[in-house]
Design a protein around this motif. Sequence first.
Motif, PDB file in Angstrom:
ATOM      1  N   ASN A 116       0.819  -1.214   0.000  1.00 30.99           N
ATOM      2  CA  ASN A 116       0.000   0.000   0.000  1.00 30.99           C
ATOM      3  C   ASN A 116       0.853   1.264   0.000  1.00 30.99           C
ATOM      4  OD1 ASN A 116      -2.320  -1.481   0.033  1.00 30.99           O
ATOM      5  ND2 ASN A 116      -2.932  -0.949   2.118  1.00 30.99           N
ATOM      6  N   PHE A 117       0.404   2.256  -0.757  1.00 32.85           N
ATOM      7  CA  PHE A 117       1.055   3.566  -0.790  1.00 32.85           C
ATOM      8  C   PHE A 117       0.033   4.603  -0.354  1.00 32.85           C
ATOM      9  CE2 PHE A 117       2.330   7.458  -3.167  1.00 32.85           C
ATOM     10  CZ  PHE A 117       3.578   7.644  -2.578  1.00 32.85           C
ATOM     11  N   TYR A 118       0.363   5.367   0.666  1.00 35.45           N
ATOM     12  CA  TYR A 118      -0.595   6.295   1.274  1.00 35.45           C
ATOM     13  C   TYR A 118      -0.355   7.744   0.859  1.00 35.45           C
ATOM     14  CZ  TYR A 118      -2.093   2.376   4.088  1.00 35.45           C
ATOM     15  OH  TYR A 118      -2.596   1.155   4.475  1.00 35.45           O
ATOM     16  N   GLY A 119       0.554   7.953  -0.065  1.00 37.90           N
ATOM     17  CA  GLY A 119       0.869   9.304  -0.484  1.00 37.90           C
ATOM     18  C   GLY A 119       0.224   9.677  -1.801  1.00 37.90           C
ATOM     19  N   SER A 120       0.760  10.737  -2.375  1.00 37.85           N
ATOM     20  CA  SER A 120       0.258  11.277  -3.635  1.00 37.85           C
ATOM     21  C   SER A 120       1.228  10.937  -4.759  1.00 37.85           C
ATOM     22  CB  SER A 120       0.113  12.797  -3.518  1.00 37.85           C
ATOM     23  OG  SER A 120      -0.078  13.389  -4.782  1.00 37.85           O
ATOM     24  N   LYS A 121       0.688  10.828  -5.962  1.00 39.66           N
ATOM     25  CA  LYS A 121       1.553  10.633  -7.121  1.00 39.66           C
ATOM     26  C   LYS A 121       2.481  11.815  -7.338  1.00 39.66           C
ATOM     27  CE  LYS A 121      -1.521   7.623  -9.834  1.00 39.66           C
ATOM     28  NZ  LYS A 121      -2.287   7.496 -11.096  1.00 39.66           N
ATOM     29  N   SER A 122       2.103  12.959  -6.768  1.00 44.21           N
ATOM     30  CA  SER A 122       2.929  14.155  -6.938  1.00 44.21           C
ATOM     31  C   SER A 122       3.993  14.293  -5.863  1.00 44.21           C
ATOM     32  CB  SER A 122       2.043  15.411  -6.939  1.00 44.21           C
ATOM     33  OG  SER A 122       1.372  15.556  -5.698  1.00 44.21           O
ATOM     34  N   ASP A 123       4.057  13.363  -4.909  1.00 47.74           N
ATOM     35  CA  ASP A 123       5.142  13.389  -3.928  1.00 47.74           C
ATOM     36  C   ASP A 123       6.478  13.249  -4.657  1.00 47.74           C
ATOM     37  OD1 ASP A 123       3.344  13.615  -1.908  1.00 47.74           O
ATOM     38  OD2 ASP A 123       3.560  11.570  -1.148  1.00 47.74           O
ATOM     39  N   PHE A 124       7.501  13.899  -4.134  1.00 48.22           N
ATOM     40  CA  PHE A 124       8.797  13.863  -4.821  1.00 48.22           C
ATOM     41  C   PHE A 124       9.923  14.075  -3.827  1.00 48.22           C
ATOM     42  CE2 PHE A 124       7.473  18.301  -4.820  1.00 48.22           C
ATOM     43  CZ  PHE A 124       8.624  18.964  -4.399  1.00 48.22           C
ATOM     44  N   ASP A 125      11.111  13.716  -4.268  1.00 54.22           N
ATOM     45  CA  ASP A 125      12.337  13.966  -3.508  1.00 54.22           C
ATOM     46  C   ASP A 125      13.440  14.236  -4.523  1.00 54.22           C
ATOM     47  OD1 ASP A 125      14.374  14.134  -1.663  1.00 54.22           O
ATOM     48  OD2 ASP A 125      14.560  11.972  -1.373  1.00 54.22           O
ATOM     49  N   HIS A 126      13.827  15.502  -4.651  1.00 48.52           N
ATOM     50  CA  HIS A 126      14.855  15.910  -5.611  1.00 48.52           C
ATOM     51  C   HIS A 126      16.143  16.229  -4.843  1.00 48.52           C
ATOM     52  CE1 HIS A 126      11.758  15.861  -8.529  1.00 48.52           C
ATOM     53  NE2 HIS A 126      11.229  17.036  -8.250  1.00 48.52           N
ATOM     54  N   VAL A 127      17.200  15.543  -5.195  1.00 49.71           N
ATOM     55  CA  VAL A 127      18.505  15.743  -4.556  1.00 49.71           C
ATOM     56  C   VAL A 127      19.527  16.086  -5.620  1.00 49.71           C
ATOM     57  CG1 VAL A 127      20.381  14.641  -3.270  1.00 49.71           C
ATOM     58  CG2 VAL A 127      17.995  14.177  -2.645  1.00 49.71           C
ATOM     59  N   LEU A 128      20.329  17.097  -5.350  1.00 51.82           N
ATOM     60  CA  LEU A 128      21.417  17.471  -6.247  1.00 51.82           C
ATOM     61  C   LEU A 128      22.648  17.723  -5.393  1.00 51.82           C
ATOM     62  CD1 LEU A 128      22.237  18.121  -9.181  1.00 51.82           C
ATOM     63  CD2 LEU A 128      21.670  20.515  -8.701  1.00 51.82           C
ATOM     64  N   ALA A 129      23.726  16.997  -5.660  1.00 49.93           N
ATOM     65  CA  ALA A 129      24.952  17.128  -4.876  1.00 49.93           C
ATOM     66  C   ALA A 129      26.144  17.257  -5.812  1.00 49.93           C
ATOM     67  CB  ALA A 129      25.139  15.922  -3.957  1.00 49.93           C
ATOM     68  N   ASN A 130      27.016  18.213  -5.501  1.00 50.82           N
ATOM     69  CA  ASN A 130      28.256  18.416  -6.243  1.00 50.82           C
ATOM     70  C   ASN A 130      29.396  18.593  -5.251  1.00 50.82           C
ATOM     71  OD1 ASN A 130      27.453  18.718  -9.230  1.00 50.82           O
ATOM     72  ND2 ASN A 130      26.031  20.135  -8.214  1.00 50.82           N
ATOM     73  N   MET A 131      30.516  17.948  -5.568  1.00 42.58           N
ATOM     74  CA  MET A 131      31.662  17.985  -4.666  1.00 42.58           C
ATOM     75  C   MET A 131      32.950  18.052  -5.485  1.00 42.58           C
ATOM     76  SD  MET A 131      32.812  15.029  -1.952  1.00 42.58           S
ATOM     77  CE  MET A 131      31.149  14.917  -1.289  1.00 42.58           C
ATOM     78  N   LEU A 132      33.777  19.041  -5.193  1.00 45.25           N
ATOM     79  CA  LEU A 132      35.069  19.216  -5.861  1.00 45.25           C
ATOM     80  C   LEU A 132      36.164  19.112  -4.816  1.00 45.25           C
ATOM     81  CD1 LEU A 132      36.628  19.922  -8.475  1.00 45.25           C
ATOM     82  CD2 LEU A 132      36.424  22.335  -7.799  1.00 45.25           C
TER      83      LEU A 132
END
Length: 768
Positions: free
Chosen positions: A304-320
Amino acid sequence: MAYIQAKKHPTGARSAIASALLLALPAVALADNNTAQASAQQSGKLQQVTVTADAIEAEFIAEKASSPKQTQKLVDTPQTIVVVKKELFKQQAATTLSDTLRNTPGITMLMGENGNTATGDSIFMRGFDTQGNIYVDGIRDLGTISRDVFNTDQVEIAKGPAGVDNGRSTSSGYVNMGSKVAGLEDFISASAVVGSGSHKRVTADINQSLNIENAAIRVNLLRQDSGVPNRDLVENNSTGIATSLAFGLNTATRTTLNLLHMQQDNIQDGGLPTAGLAGYYSSSYVAAFPQNNGPVIVPVDRSNFYGSKSDFDHVLANMLTLRVEHDFADNVTLTNTSRYGVSTQDYELTGVNVLAFPAATKNDPSTWTVSRSRQGKDQKNQILINQSNLTAKFVVAGLQHTLASGVEFSYESQLNYSKAMPTGTTQVPANLYHPSTADVFAPLVFTGAKAEGSSDTAAIYALDTIDLAPEWQLSAGVRAEHYNTTTDNISIQGTATPQTIPVGTKVGSHERASDNLLSYKLGVNYKPTADGSVYLSYATSQLPPGGTSFQLSSSATNQNNPALQPQKGTNLELGTKWNLLNQKLFATAAVFESVNKNELVRDDVNTYVPVGEKTVKGAEFGLVGMPLDNLELSAGLALLDPKITRGSLYGTSPTQGATIQWTPKTTFTLWANYKLEKLSLGGGARYMDSVARSNNAAINPATASVVTVPDYWVMDAMASYEVNPTVTVQLNLYNLLDEEYIGSLNNGGSRYHQGTPRSAKLGVNVAF
């Protein structure tokens, strides 16, 4: 299907396992030492001792940790350090840091607070939250993200306070990910994997020497498009590229430039209701059915999934990262490392909470509902750091010294913009057994509130190992650092009138904490042979207010109040380590006592004072390598006694004498692989003892939900076949017995993440 029930395991069984390991070490060590002595007596035949190309290597064994601060081999390091090499987690088809940590005992995964669901590598180790003690190549890695291991050579888990190594930190220890770097050997390797839950993953590792003398480049690539086994709509999608450019390899001056870019586009899992699981309690059910005569609450479908189809998690990582090493002499090396890293995380997810029973239809379970919370985060983390480390070997007064010393300057910051549902709006509940993504989901909007914090640190340290005699070593280390933490927050005083967007009066606050920290460690090593050691060590750490979150608070009930003293951790450890069977097997055993002081507790006049104390006593055993030809294994056992030795005796939630939450008393992990000519067969088992979800000594299991997470066993298997010298096919099977268990639980006991169900991955690996 039967659900897991808490089981009691007799302490005699645990003692028997521990005793067997302890008794086995001296016997094997003696046999190994006798072999070495016999070889020494044939000194005239030393020319016959050769290393051939066909020699079988113990791929799971690491000789030493990757940090230049750790100057000694693991066998001579007076501390419990577990190293998980890529050869091991490749056999397991592990993809995340959390996956690799299942190869060491004593670690628990967290789900988060009542109002929030944790994301990323949320780990608990030896009684303490370790999420802020994760490092990449010896430098703190910020953010609450899930770290992929596509660019990782080995994962190092150092247990116990380590303030000398890294500065401010909790008492648990730390986790360090050693990155892949360029070398002069040319190779290409790649893998393509498909699996349960629509898992699709492709990686490539390419190393090429350049036309420039002593220069090389290495590129690691990742693309993953994946669901999660037995979880509707949840997604884990990643794209990564890591490059390493090296100059001056095998020369006196070596320069390496590393760049990491990582992007994740996920649909987060807000969790499943714990309704119907062992130990579940619902006050609303008791109110609806006072005589407990209502329908039985059965567990929900784990897909079962109790959330929305529009739920999201966007991650952006940069390392020099830029690292320059220079050998001034054979025994003197200066290493300077500079790094700039930035990571952002923007997510919206839906968590589940308490049950409701409509009065008119309460006897019909198909009408039962569960409340939901809409949660959001928009967070940015930055780090700018420079480390200089000088390693030198020299003789003073006839004694050999191996010194690692250095200075470190860092700037770390975290910025959070608040996201919430519009004022006056609520989220409609979900049908407990048949949630629908067609429900109306409240939007999340920026409230205007924000939390911004930063820490500046300047530190100097020195660690020296002194050879007092052929059999004795003394090690000592000290680190002094000055920190300056500031927090600037804007909060919103809300209004009771419903609004399209949150409105109210903005209220600003400023907090500052500045102080000096001093950490040290001491160790004495006795070496009966060159391949063994017995040690006694003592180490400390300090965690000042705001030390991990950069969030200071003026509240007298908050541990991050700048007026408070830092939490102080100590660790006393007695252990032994042995290289056995001609360096093919590495065995460790240790007993320890870790203490954390200066935690806030409530006194008899309802004020909070920093006199709290937690103590974790325990023993840990490890065995890694090749006990038999063609058989590789990695095994670990941890026995812990976690207690709050000084807590609150007052209020509704006393803690005095309670067990420390999320800390299992017994954990065991095993992985073994047997290699035939072209076929390899592997398998493993993990045991996690039951854990308490609360520090409340007065919690009543009859009126509180899921007071303890039940224990469980999980068994996995692997088979690989070498089609030809270039191509290998690998099949991994997880949770062979389809054990249904709680992988992580929230603090309130209302929702959980399921453990990995029975599932599979099939991959093709190429190397040339």
